[in-house]
Write an enzyme that holds these catalytic residues in place. Structure first.
Site, PDB file in Angstrom:
ATOM      1  CB  SER A   1      -0.960  -0.040   1.200  1.00  9.91           C
ATOM      2  OG  SER A   1      -2.061   0.806   0.993  1.00  9.91           O
TER       3      SER A   1
ATOM      4  CG  ASP B   1      -3.656  -1.003  -1.386  1.00  8.60           C
ATOM      5  OD1 ASP B   1      -2.965  -1.769  -0.693  1.00  8.60           O
ATOM      6  OD2 ASP B   1      -3.925   0.163  -1.046  1.00  8.60           O
TER       7      ASP B   1
END
Length: 276
Positions: A47, A152
């Protein structure tokens, strides 16, 4: 499995979990570790931590990274443009064209939507991989890279301590930094609240299992923050805005300082075992 098997001390991997703008706590953690001469052999990121971790791994000082983001003149860290601008600047400045070239070996975690699986990258385009790892669904388009459709890494593994454990083995040390927040005890107000909280509860249990089974030390800079799915404004524009950059940094630094004696004790204990 590792690149440092000849070291006379345990290998140390730092796992930097996902957490939006709270990711600046990671820089506080890294600085506190370095100041106490805690070795960092590997960085494992996913992330937004992939941007921060990569910049740190190529040798950009933490204060310089903080200032770059504070000068970005954007209200949300989730803006891909600020990540891209800062990454391009320093990757070009340092002459880095592959993540395999960085000073601290880094593993970047993303998710391939094509096959629905986690992908771990240790070589490849640093800009594309950092952006892919932080491509939050619904806010950023997937990154097309080498036949993958990447999003992500936190979707499947927001605190990839298991990846870190594989890097250092059972004899090494995994220090995990989790930026998860606890839910406020409250009744859902709508069907959407029920669905979202159910999804989050499942992912929270998964990340807790991964952290618990693979971490020697868990640092929790955001353990005093609460999340409410009934109050979207506070949740997504309160904790994730970039004007709290300095606070998150200090939270990471101070929480790590508390654990330095424990980390040093663990390092010595594991070193004694290796010396036998």
């Amino acid at each position: 499995m590792t690149t440092c098997q000849n070291k006379q001390r345990p290998l140390v991997a730092i796992c930097l979990g996902g957490g939006g703008a709270k990711t600046f706590a990671h820089l506080g953690v890294i600085d506190a570790l370095k100041e106490s001469k805690i070795p960092i052999d590997f960085l494992i990121t996913c992330s937004a931590a992939s941007t921060i971790g990569l910049l740190s791994a190529i040798g950009v000082p933490s204060m310089e990274i903080l200032n770059e983001f504070k000068n970005g003149k954007v209200s949300m860290l989730t803006k891909r443009s600020i990540h891209k601008h800062i990454l391009v600047k320093y990757l070009e400045q340092k002459g880095i064209t592959d993540i395999g070239q960085v000073a601290i070996p880094i593993s970047i975690v993303a998710v391939d939507l094509n096959c629905g699986t986690e992908k771990i990258f240790e070589t490849g385009d640093p800009l594309m991989l950092a952006l892919a790892s932080s491509a939050y669904p619904g806010l950023c388009k997937p990154i097309k890279y080498q036949g993958h459709s990447l999003i992500d890494g936190g979707v499947l593994n927001p605190d990839p301590a298991d990846v870190a454990r594989k890097k250092v083995g059972s004899d090494g040390i995994v220090i995990s930094v989790t930026l998860r927040m606890e839910f406020i005890e409250e009744s859902p107000k709508s069907t959407l609240d029920v669905i979202l909280k159910s999804i989050y509860l499942s992912s929270y249990k998964l990340r807790d299992d991964i952290l618990g089974k693979n971490s020697d030390i868990v640092i929790t800079p955001t353990n005093n923050l609460k999340i409410s799915l009934n109050d979207w404004k506070k949740t997504f524009t309160g904790y994730f805005i970039s004007n709290k950059i300095d606070k998150y940094y200090q939270d990471g630094y101070q929480e790590t300082e508390k654990l330095i004696p424990k980390i040093q004790e663990l390092l010595q204990a594991k070193k004694n075992i290796k010396d036998r």
